[in-house]
Each structure stands twice: as structure tokens, then as C-alpha cells.
Motif scaffolding. Structure first.
Motif, PDB file in Angstrom:
ATOM      1  N   LEU A   5       0.802  -1.230   0.000  1.00  0.00           N
ATOM      2  CA  LEU A   5       0.000   0.000   0.000  1.00  0.00           C
ATOM      3  C   LEU A   5       0.835   1.280   0.000  1.00  0.00           C
ATOM      4  O   LEU A   5       0.272   2.378   0.118  1.00  0.00           O
ATOM      5  N   HIS A   6       2.138   1.164  -0.147  1.00  0.00           N
ATOM      6  CA  HIS A   6       3.013   2.330  -0.034  1.00  0.00           C
ATOM      7  C   HIS A   6       2.607   3.457  -0.982  1.00  0.00           C
ATOM      8  O   HIS A   6       2.527   4.625  -0.584  1.00  0.00           O
ATOM      9  N   PHE A   7       2.343   3.130  -2.239  1.00  0.00           N
ATOM     10  CA  PHE A   7       2.088   4.180  -3.224  1.00  0.00           C
ATOM     11  C   PHE A   7       0.680   4.758  -3.110  1.00  0.00           C
ATOM     12  O   PHE A   7       0.449   5.905  -3.489  1.00  0.00           O
ATOM     13  N   TYR A   8      -0.250   3.991  -2.574  1.00  0.00           N
ATOM     14  CA  TYR A   8      -1.567   4.558  -2.286  1.00  0.00           C
ATOM     15  C   TYR A   8      -1.453   5.622  -1.194  1.00  0.00           C
ATOM     16  O   TYR A   8      -2.075   6.688  -1.288  1.00  0.00           O
ATOM     17  N   ARG A   9      -0.663   5.336  -0.173  1.00  0.00           N
ATOM     18  CA  ARG A   9      -0.454   6.326   0.891  1.00  0.00           C
ATOM     19  C   ARG A   9       0.152   7.602   0.316  1.00  0.00           C
ATOM     20  O   ARG A   9      -0.229   8.717   0.705  1.00  0.00           O
ATOM     21  N   SER A  10       1.108   7.438  -0.591  1.00  0.00           N
ATOM     22  CA  SER A  10       1.745   8.598  -1.201  1.00  0.00           C
ATOM     23  C   SER A  10       0.727   9.455  -1.949  1.00  0.00           C
ATOM     24  O   SER A  10       0.727  10.685  -1.827  1.00  0.00           O
TER      25      SER A  10
ATOM     26  N   GLY B 265      -4.973  -4.900  -5.522  1.00  0.00           N
ATOM     27  CA  GLY B 265      -4.958  -6.341  -5.369  1.00  0.00           C
ATOM     28  C   GLY B 265      -6.300  -6.860  -4.883  1.00  0.00           C
ATOM     29  O   GLY B 265      -7.033  -6.157  -4.188  1.00  0.00           O
ATOM     30  N   TYR B 266      -6.601  -8.102  -5.213  1.00  0.00           N
ATOM     31  CA  TYR B 266      -7.908  -8.680  -4.897  1.00  0.00           C
ATOM     32  C   TYR B 266      -8.203  -8.737  -3.405  1.00  0.00           C
ATOM     33  O   TYR B 266      -9.367  -8.783  -2.983  1.00  0.00           O
ATOM     34  N   ASP B 267      -7.160  -8.696  -2.558  1.00  0.00           N
ATOM     35  CA  ASP B 267      -7.346  -8.805  -1.116  1.00  0.00           C
ATOM     36  C   ASP B 267      -7.084  -7.488  -0.387  1.00  0.00           C
ATOM     37  O   ASP B 267      -6.917  -7.461   0.832  1.00  0.00           O
ATOM     38  N   GLN B 268      -7.067  -6.365  -1.114  1.00  0.00           N
ATOM     39  CA  GLN B 268      -6.706  -5.086  -0.514  1.00  0.00           C
ATOM     40  C   GLN B 268      -7.894  -4.145  -0.339  1.00  0.00           C
ATOM     41  O   GLN B 268      -7.727  -3.042   0.194  1.00  0.00           O
ATOM     42  N   GLY B 269      -9.081  -4.548  -0.756  1.00  0.00           N
ATOM     43  CA  GLY B 269     -10.228  -3.657  -0.752  1.00  0.00           C
ATOM     44  C   GLY B 269     -10.564  -3.071   0.602  1.00  0.00           C
ATOM     45  O   GLY B 269     -10.746  -1.852   0.748  1.00  0.00           O
ATOM     46  N   GLU B 270     -10.650  -3.902   1.618  1.00  0.00           N
ATOM     47  CA  GLU B 270     -11.037  -3.434   2.950  1.00  0.00           C
ATOM     48  C   GLU B 270      -9.989  -2.501   3.532  1.00  0.00           C
ATOM     49  O   GLU B 270     -10.306  -1.435   4.074  1.00  0.00           O
ATOM     50  N   ARG B 271      -8.721  -2.881   3.392  1.00  0.00           N
ATOM     51  CA  ARG B 271      -7.641  -2.052   3.945  1.00  0.00           C
ATOM     52  C   ARG B 271      -7.546  -0.708   3.214  1.00  0.00           C
ATOM     53  O   ARG B 271      -7.342   0.338   3.834  1.00  0.00           O
TER      54      ARG B 271
ATOM     55  N   SER C 207      -9.964   0.833   1.600  1.00  0.00           N
ATOM     56  CA  SER C 207     -11.134   1.647   1.932  1.00  0.00           C
ATOM     57  C   SER C 207     -10.919   2.382   3.249  1.00  0.00           C
ATOM     58  O   SER C 207     -11.215   3.582   3.363  1.00  0.00           O
ATOM     59  N   ARG C 208     -10.400   1.685   4.255  1.00  0.00           N
ATOM     60  CA  ARG C 208     -10.114   2.320   5.545  1.00  0.00           C
ATOM     61  C   ARG C 208      -9.069   3.409   5.394  1.00  0.00           C
ATOM     62  O   ARG C 208      -9.190   4.501   5.969  1.00  0.00           O
ATOM     63  N   LEU C 209      -8.049   3.126   4.598  1.00  0.00           N
ATOM     64  CA  LEU C 209      -6.987   4.100   4.387  1.00  0.00           C
ATOM     65  C   LEU C 209      -7.527   5.350   3.697  1.00  0.00           C
ATOM     66  O   LEU C 209      -7.199   6.484   4.078  1.00  0.00           O
TER      67      LEU C 209
ATOM     68  N   GLU D 275      -9.389   7.510   6.093  1.00  0.00           N
ATOM     69  CA  GLU D 275      -8.535   8.242   7.016  1.00  0.00           C
ATOM     70  C   GLU D 275      -8.133   9.590   6.418  1.00  0.00           C
ATOM     71  O   GLU D 275      -8.084  10.605   7.118  1.00  0.00           O
ATOM     72  N   TYR D 276      -7.842   9.595   5.139  1.00  0.00           N
ATOM     73  CA  TYR D 276      -7.404  10.824   4.469  1.00  0.00           C
ATOM     74  C   TYR D 276      -8.577  11.664   3.969  1.00  0.00           C
ATOM     75  O   TYR D 276      -8.477  12.889   3.892  1.00  0.00           O
ATOM     76  N   PHE D 277      -9.677  11.009   3.637  1.00  0.00           N
ATOM     77  CA  PHE D 277     -10.846  11.702   3.079  1.00  0.00           C
ATOM     78  C   PHE D 277     -12.106  11.235   3.812  1.00  0.00           C
ATOM     79  O   PHE D 277     -12.908  10.470   3.278  1.00  0.00           O
ATOM     80  N   PRO D 278     -12.285  11.675   5.062  1.00  0.00           N
ATOM     81  CA  PRO D 278     -13.400  11.178   5.884  1.00  0.00           C
ATOM     82  C   PRO D 278     -14.775  11.500   5.321  1.00  0.00           C
ATOM     83  O   PRO D 278     -15.745  10.802   5.638  1.00  0.00           O
ATOM     84  N   ASP D 279     -14.889  12.540   4.505  1.00  0.00           N
ATOM     85  CA  ASP D 279     -16.193  12.917   3.957  1.00  0.00           C
ATOM     86  C   ASP D 279     -16.429  12.362   2.555  1.00  0.00           C
ATOM     87  O   ASP D 279     -17.461  12.651   1.935  1.00  0.00           O
ATOM     88  N   ALA D 280     -15.514  11.573   2.056  1.00  0.00           N
ATOM     89  CA  ALA D 280     -15.626  11.067   0.685  1.00  0.00           C
ATOM     90  C   ALA D 280     -16.532   9.838   0.618  1.00  0.00           C
ATOM     91  O   ALA D 280     -16.719   9.121   1.607  1.00  0.00           O
ATOM     92  N   ASN D 281     -17.094   9.619  -0.558  1.00  0.00           N
ATOM     93  CA  ASN D 281     -17.762   8.355  -0.858  1.00  0.00           C
ATOM     94  C   ASN D 281     -16.708   7.381  -1.372  1.00  0.00           C
ATOM     95  O   ASN D 281     -16.062   7.649  -2.384  1.00  0.00           O
ATOM     96  N   VAL D 282     -16.561   6.271  -0.678  1.00  0.00           N
ATOM     97  CA  VAL D 282     -15.541   5.282  -1.028  1.00  0.00           C
ATOM     98  C   VAL D 282     -16.239   3.984  -1.413  1.00  0.00           C
ATOM     99  O   VAL D 282     -17.078   3.472  -0.670  1.00  0.00           O
TER     100      VAL D 282
END
Length: 297
Positions: free
Chosen positions: A220-225, A245-251, A253-255, A258-265
Motif C-alpha cells: 500500500l506504499h504508493f496509495y499512501r503517497s 490487489g484482490y485482497d486489498q479492498g477493505e484495507r 477503503s479504511r486508508l 482516514e485521508y478523506f473522511p467525507d468522501a464516498n468510497v
């Protein structure tokens, strides 16, 4: 003289003995014939063209070693367009075609009244996403970035060959846009997202550029960036879309929350039913950071 059918069977047998899929033998021969206007299916029992046969057997030799078919051919079909690829860029995947299709639908739905939506294609690689968007929707002003100069040379060549309208910038993820104070309506990104320790098929890890594959310990390094710097480049009510990745959806979404609390994710599934696309619809007052409602640069 060897027939097309015999040539094909030789290729299939050699790939089978090498432990590789023999389907690539058919795909290779079909593509070589297509580009020389040879109808393979109409003349399968006829004599094979000697030049094609030589090129085919050379390609089979490379496939036996595990080299991906796209590199052997020198191109990969993506969204109906043949994109040149080499060892400096990843070979575009069908999942990325699905991401591109989703982006086009969202642009139609959310920005139908915007005369020239601005799109950033971050970590563009071969340019497949950005160039396809520019070809499929003439309204779009598309800018693409990549840290690799070698990758950008491939993307530029694809843009020229296909008649795309993409402007390319070199730099790490969002840096070239931030540095130039550029803003977008839509940000699309297919970053490296494979965890560093994950074991991959040697045909991928030995031939494709590792810098475009691995995304840190958890992938998830580059998503954080991107999330960290996105507010510096997004116009009000912008949208971001990512492949994952197929197993990264939940993580992820939470991430994103954290950065966009008012966004639709939202997490969208691919045609195999696996989590594959993350869509983040942001909501921000244009005066929060002194940004005009329709910022220009």
C-alpha cells in the motif's frame, strides 16, 4: 515444406515440455499471421510462410524460457489498441482495461457538463490508461506521470503511434503535478501494489520491471503517497480511481477514509468477482484552501 498445422503443433509441444501454457503458441502464431494479413484459419493445412515460421520458432524459444508473450511480440492489445511494450514497462492486464472502462463511465456520469475534464494518469507505465482515455473521449485533457524516463519513452512512442493527446511529465507519483501547481477533475492510478515478500511467477518477476510491481511491505506504499498529496492537486468534487490487489479492498477503503473522511468510497469487483477497483469521490469546499471552483493553471 512444413504446414501451419505442423508448425503450430511443434510450438505447442515445446511449450508443454517446458511446463508453460501451450495456448501461447496459438496466440503467437495468430498474431504473427495477422500482421502479415495471413488468414491462418483458412489455410491451416497449407504450407507455412518461411519468414513467419522463422520468427515463430524464435518466439517459441523465448516463451520456453518464460518470457511473457507481450514482450516476445513487442506489443499488447489493450482496449482494442496495440500498445508497444518492452522490459521497461509492465504489460497491460485485462483488469486494467476494466479500470479504464469504469473511469470512462464515471467521466460520462459525473462530468457530462464539463467541457474539458482534466485527468491525471499517475504511474502511467506504457501509457495504456491515459492514451486510451484520450482516444475514447476527445473532451478530456489528459496528463500522465511516471518516475521512469525509460517508461515515459515507451508511453510517448505509444502516444505518437496511436494518435493520443497525452502530455507526459517525469516524477514520482503526484510530485510533477504538485510542483507545477496543476489540478485535476479525475485522478486514475494503477500503482505497484504487490507486497514485497509475495512470491510471483518467474515469468513476471524475472522479466517485468520490479519497480512497477512491488508496493512496499503491505503493498500500500504508493496509495499512501497519493492520498497524502491528493488534496494538493484535486479540484472540488474530484474523483480518484485505483486498481488494487484482490485482497486489498477493505484495507484500502479504511486508508482512503482516514485521508478523506467525507468522501464516498466504493470497492468495485472485476469480471472474476474479485475486489479490483477503488473509487473515491471527494467532497471539498473550493474555498477551504483558496482554490477557485474551476481552478485553472
Amino acid at each position: 515444406m512444413i504446414t501451419w498445422h505442423q508448425l503450430l503443433n511443434e510450438g505447442k509441444e515445446r511449450l508443454y515440455q517446458a511446463g508453460n501454457s501451450d495456448q501461447a503458441a496459438m496466440m503467437l502464431l495468430n498474431e504473427l499471421c495477422r500482421h502479415r494479413n495471413v488468414n491462418l484459419y483458412m489455410d491451416l493445412d497449407g504450407p507455412a510462410n518461411s519468414d513467419i515460421a522463422t520468427e515463430y520458432l524464435e518466439g517459441i524459444h523465448r516463451l520456453e524460457k518464460g518470457e511473457p508473450l507481450g514482450y516476445v511480440l513487442g506489443y499488447e492489445n489493450f482496449y482494442g489498441y496495440d500498445f508497444m511494450v518492452n522490459e521497461n514497462v509492465l504489460i497491460p492486464r485485462p483488469e486494467t482495461e476494466e479500470l479504464t472502462g469504469q473511469v470512462l463511465m464515471l467521466l460520462d456520469q459525473k462530468f457530462e457538463n464539463v467541457e474539458h475534464p482534466v485527468v491525471f494518469d499517475v504511474a502511467t507505465g506504457s501509457g495504456a490508461i491515459g492514451i486510451t482515455l484520450s482516444l475514447e473521449d476527445p473532451r478530456l485533457d489528459v496528463y500522465a506521470s511516471d518516475i521512469s524516463k525509460d517508461a515515459l519513452q515507451v508511453a510517448w512512442a505509444n502516444n505518437e503511434k496511436l494518435g493520443g493527446r497525452v502530455v507526459f511529465l517525469q516524477g514520482d507519483m503526484l510530485e510533477p503535478f504538485v510542483d507545477r501547481k496543476m489540478f485535476c477533475d479525475f485522478l486514475v492510478c494503477n500503482p505497484p501494489y504487490i507486497p514485497s515478500e509475495e512470491q510471483l511467477d518467474h515469468g513476471v518477476v524475472d522479466f517485468e520491471p520490479n519497480v512497477a510491481l512491488f508496493g512496499g511491505n503491505d503493498g500500500l506504499h504508493f496509495y499512501r503517497s497519493v492520498f497524502k498529496n491528493a488534496s494538493k492537486v484535486l479540484k472540488p468534487n474530484a474523483i480518484m480511481a485505483f486498481e488494487m490487489g484482490y485482497d486489498q479492498g477493505e484495507r484500502l477503503s479504511r486508508l482512503a477514509k482516514e485521508y478523506f473522511p467525507d468522501a464516498n468510497v466504493e470497492v468495485l469487483k472485476d469480471m472474476s468477482g474479485k475486489d479490483r477497483i477503488l473509487v473515491v469521490e471527494t467532497h471539498r469546499d473550493p474555498f477551504d484552501e483558496g482554490l477557485p471552483e474551476r481552478a485553472v493553471y
